[in-house]
Write an enzyme that holds these catalytic residues in place. Structure first.
Site: not given
Length: 451
Positions: A59, A317-318, A345
């Site tokens: 979210e 985060g990668e 993504e």
């Protein structure tokens, strides 16, 4: 009657809810905020507050482009993004640094919600996807604070559960000012539950706007070097995977390696705290395994430099950027009945996207990619293996499918701008309404509503 019964059940469950939070170390952080206490640094910020609630990582990811755009459009507002999970908190702090403050969202106890809203005093409340908390929404309605659902969706399971309490849901939904839904399916479902038709709009999925084409040019040589990949090796990325799914992927990988000996597998589990469990699973299947964080240590001489081998992504985060170094991507939560995760993504980077049959949480994205030829639905590990082998033998397969995936994403951008246009009429301008805001906040602080 509906609210009375809901709150009785909530009170009966409250000891178990609080004990559960205390029992889990990862849930203890922010417990005071969950119980209604707004931290001091978020009080008296001296500007109108817009509150955005995004429960977890997915979210928050969806909300990032909207929050950034709102920050540009309303520079005199202070933005607070609340989450429930630690992964959500980390995403806010990483992706919205300098744009928004983080807070933990309150539990839906009447006293916690009233205290939280009273101290925060937002001028608008935006919540991402399907965070329908009855007491919180009623408090917003009673305080005349617009409550707006953005990137709204209703999974099949949620929809069926809500239908059992449709009369109550009609009351809850009547407290919401605006519904900005991802798809016609979601819009139809929310209307069937009682939302007023004139308040429901289909604007699309904000994940299409996560980044523009200019932001997808990642330094591939550097990314590949970080992963220890040789020039001739291909990287198969399995992102956001779940238990049992990893077993299927590893059996598939073992089969495919016989045909593609230069193939390296990277697994990024959905929940990073499972990394030791996933590592044990990889070793049980007989593959060399090293965590991504260990690859920076060049002394890891025992880790083979040639495929087959498995890399585990143990950092947060990668994944979004690492997809750029992939040959083909598989998005998890789709080979097991979870409902799927973010198919867009890898797609926006021009990487062919494979996914299983369980896509209820990302149905619209799956449909768009499938119809464009940029996403391939596979039903089991055997079909996954066959698809990878086909991609290897057909020279133009990856380029064709990857380009179709990227074009599908680009064609559906602009969702944030649609949302902004509809939000504009519901959000007061801080330059003209600051005095009213301050007055209303002060009034709300002296008027505690008992649910």
């Amino acid at each position: 009657m509906g609210y009375l019964l809901y709150n009785i059940l909530l009170w009966l469950a409250s000891p178990f809810i609080i004990l559960t939070l205390l029992a889990k170390p990862r849930c203890r952080r922010g417990l005071a905020q969950r119980l209604g206490r707004v931290p001091k640094h978020l009080r008296d910020l001296g500007a109108p507050i817009m509150w955005v609630h995004a429960v977890s990582l997915g979210e928050v990811t969806a909300a990032v482009p909207l929050v950034k755009s709102l920050h540009q459009q309303y520079p005199n507002y202070v933005f607070i993004v609340s989450t429930v999970t630690e992964t959500g908190r980390e995403a806010v702090e990483q992706r919205l640094a300098g744009v928004a403050h983080h807070a933990y969202g309150p539990l839906d106890f009447p006293w916690a919600v009233n205290a939280y809203v009273r101290h925060l005093g937002p001028v608008a409340y935006l919540f991402v996807e399907t965070e329908l908390w009855p007491n919180l929404l009623r408090t917003m309605f009673r305080r005349q604070i617009p409550a707006i659902m953005v990137n709204g969706r209703l999974s099949t399971d949620s929809f069926e559960h809500y239908r059992y309490v449709k009369k109550f849901m009609e009351q809850v939904l009547s407290c919401i000012t605006l519904f900005l839904m991802q798809s016609e399916r979601d819009a139809k479902r929310i209307r069937e539950l009682g939302a007023k038709a004139e308040s429901v709009h289909v604007t699309g999925n904000m994940k299409f706007d996560l980044c523009g084409p200019e932001q997808t040019d990642y330094p591939l040589p550097a990314l590949r070097d970080q992963l220890g990949l040789q020039e001739h090796e291909r990287l198969f990325i399995a992102g956001s995977t779940h238990p049992e799914e990893e077993d299927q992927l590893l059996r598939c990988y073992k089969r495919v390696c016989k045909t593609i000996p230069s193939l390296v597998l990277l697994i990024a589990p959905r929940h990073i705290e499972r990394i030791s469990e996933v590592e044990a699973t990889v070793l049980r299947h007989g593959f060399p395994c090293l965590r991504k964080s260990q690859l920076a240590d060049k002394s890891q001489e025992s880790f083979p430099s040639k495929a087959p081998r498995v890399i585990l992504l143990d950092t947060r985060g990668e994944l979004a950027s690492l997809y750029a170094s992939g040959w083909v991507a598989f998005v998890g939560g789709t080979l097991v009945p979870v409902g799927g995760h973010n198919l867009l993504e890898p797609a926006q980077l021009g990487i062919p996207v494979l996914y299983g049959p369980y896509t209820d949480h990302c149905a619209e994205s799956a449909k768009i990619l499938r119809e464009a030829g940029g996403g391939i639905e596979i039903h089991d590990e055997e079909e996954l293996a066959a698809t990878l082998i086909e991609a290897y033998h057909v020279t133009a397969w990856c380029a064709t499918v990857g380009q179709a995936a990227r074009q599908a994403v680009e064609m559906h951008r602009g969702v944030v701008q649609k949302n902004l246009a509809l939000l504009g009429s519901r959000i007061s301008s801080p330059t003209t309404e600051s005095a009213e805001v301050s007055s209303r906040v002060s009034s709300s602080q002296s008027n505690v509503i008992v649910s």
